[in-house]
Design a protein around this motif. Structure first.
Motif, short mmCIF file in Angstrom:
data_model
loop_
_atom_site.label_atom_id
_atom_site.label_comp_id
_atom_site.label_asym_id
_atom_site.label_seq_id
_atom_site.Cartn_x
_atom_site.Cartn_y
_atom_site.Cartn_z
N ASP A 165 47.38 31.13 66.80
CA ASP A 165 46.42 32.04 67.27
C ASP A 165 45.39 31.52 68.09
O ASP A 165 44.61 32.39 68.54
CB ASP A 165 45.88 32.76 66.14
N GLY A 166 45.49 30.15 68.44
CA GLY A 166 44.65 29.71 69.43
C GLY A 166 43.16 29.58 68.95
O GLY A 166 42.19 29.31 69.52
N ILE A 167 42.97 29.49 67.56
CA ILE A 167 41.65 29.34 66.86
C ILE A 167 41.18 27.66 67.24
O ILE A 167 40.11 27.18 67.46
CB ILE A 167 41.82 29.67 65.24
N LYS A 208 30.83 31.09 66.11
CA LYS A 208 31.81 30.55 66.79
C LYS A 208 32.80 31.43 67.07
O LYS A 208 33.57 31.50 68.25
CB LYS A 208 32.30 29.48 66.16
N PHE A 209 33.15 32.51 66.29
CA PHE A 209 34.26 33.43 66.71
C PHE A 209 33.76 34.86 66.81
O PHE A 209 33.97 35.48 67.66
CB PHE A 209 35.17 33.36 65.47
N ASP A 210 33.12 35.60 65.43
CA ASP A 210 32.81 37.01 65.59
C ASP A 210 32.03 37.39 66.73
O ASP A 210 32.38 38.27 67.55
CB ASP A 210 32.04 37.20 64.31
N TYR A 211 30.93 36.64 66.85
CA TYR A 211 30.07 37.05 68.04
C TYR A 211 30.59 37.11 69.38
O TYR A 211 30.66 38.09 69.99
CB TYR A 211 28.69 36.39 68.01
N PRO A 212 31.12 35.91 69.77
CA PRO A 212 31.82 35.83 71.29
C PRO A 212 32.91 36.87 71.23
O PRO A 212 33.17 37.39 72.56
CB PRO A 212 31.88 34.55 71.47
N ILE A 213 33.74 36.83 70.30
CA ILE A 213 34.89 38.02 70.41
C ILE A 213 34.37 39.29 70.69
O ILE A 213 34.91 39.95 71.72
CB ILE A 213 35.91 37.74 69.22
#
Length: 368
Positions: free
Chosen positions: A345-347, A56-61
């Motif tokens: 932080d918009g998470i 959800k976070f690491d890969y797309p960022i």
């Protein structure tokens, strides 16, 4: 100086990259050698799916940051090992065979992956350890300050127990996976705060961070200690906390003891809102992931000044010394800090957190 479990991190003066104009700098340096332009391929190997942060976070960022840094000419090749060291070894070999330019590696098993890291090095592919410190000839390391994570968890637990906390208070420690070097650091940080203040009645290492394993261990602890005798539970991350909570509820516990967590997963944030989980540790995934993407791109493009500015800490692994590193800070997420962490932080948005089931609990803490 900060001493961490399998390494020594020496924090040097923080350098503002943007303020010094370094982000646009190119230069030769011992830590990077020019090989590529913007048409870079970054191999990204992440360890498991039980923790939702990776997909959800690491890969797309990282994907988006690589594209930004390379004027959309660079790409990320992504593979998730789903907690299998064997599968990750195959994925690493495939990236070597495909001749990616640089690899970001979050190891399932930091020791077992060392041979693969050496093969990448022999093939001329730099490997940057991401989130977990892999063994072998890695070129750099980026993670959160893992010992501090454990300290923050333990301090929060003691805070929850209040001023009358006593050495007779029984704590269950549900640690992370024994193959994850971070888990050892979390545990050591926590023990540095808990030792001498409470009684560690039972301690477990949760294989592969699986919630069902934590649930089974917690059921065992309840049977041996007694559900009314457990003052608090140190759970190393949110998935583990979920397993702990399930076991306590199955045992008929209606007033849950303080329980820690880590990663600020959405369901954990909701449990914090509802009072089922006392806290989680918020780690800014955008900060870690974007810095990792910068390290990977600058490393392969030979921008030595920029790479050195990004890696001002140093760590030692069992197989390598003085590894360039960046350690990112963390903070406690409680009912009082949800707004200033994951929402700011918009998470997550308030709507993400305050679904129908949690609207009343959100309103009670002013989360609207």
């Amino acid at each position: 100086m900060r001493r961490i479990a399998i390494s020594v991190a020496v924090s040097t003066m923080t350098l503002s990259l943007a303020g010094c104009g370094v982000l646009n700098a190119a230069g030769d340096g011992a830590s990077a050698s020019p090989t590529k332009g913007d048409d870079v391929t970054v191999g990204l190997l992440l360890p498991e799916k039980a923790n939702t942060r990776y997909d959800k976070f690491d890969y797309p960022i990282i994907r988006d940051k690589v594209a930004e840094l390379t004027r959309k000419q660079g790409k990320v090749t992504y593979a998730n090992a789903d907690a299998s060291a064997t599968r990750q070894a195959d994925q690493l070999q495939q990236m070597i065979d495909d001749k990616v330019d640089v690899i970001l590696l979050d190891a399932v098993d930091s020791h077992a992956v060392a041979d693969g890291v050496k093969k990448a090095k022999d093939a001329g592919i730099p490997v940057i350890a991401y989130d977990r410190l892999a063994e072998g000839p890695i070129d750099a390391y980026i993670s959160f300050d893992n010992e501090l994570v454990g300290e923050v968890q333990a301090r929060s637990l003691l805070e929850a127990l209040g001023s009358d906390v006593d050495t007779s208070d029984k704590i269950v420690m549900m640690n992370g996976s024994p193959t994850d070097p971070n888990a050892k650091q979390f545990k050591q940080g926590a023990l540095s705060e808990l030792n001498g203040k409470v009684t560690i009645a039972k301690t477990f290492d949760t294989k592969d961070w699986k919630p069902e394993v934590a649930e089974a261990y917690m059921a065992q602890a309840i049977g041996q200690i007694g559900k009314s005798n457990i003052a608090a539970v140190y759970a190393a991350n949110d998935g583990v906390a979920g397993g702990v909570i399930k076991a306590l509820k199955t045992a008929g516990v209606t007033h849950l003891p303080p329980i820690t967590g880590q990663d600020a997963e959405l369901d954990a944030v909701q449990r914090v809102v509802a009072g089922e989980q006392y806290m989680s540790v918020y780690k800014s995934y955008p900060d870690e992931a974007e810095a990792a993407a910068q390290m990977a791109v600058t490393k392969i493009q030979g921008k030595g000044i920029q790479f050195d500015a990004l890696t001002q800490d140093r760590v030692d692994s069992p197989t390598a010394k003085d590894i360039p590193a960046k350690l990112v800070q963390v903070s406690a997420l409680t009912k009082d800090t949800i707004k200033s962490t994951v929402i700011e932080d918009g998470i997550y948005s308030v709507d993400d957190i305050c679904t129908a089931r949690y609207k009343a609990s959100c309103a009670a803490i002013g989360l609207r």
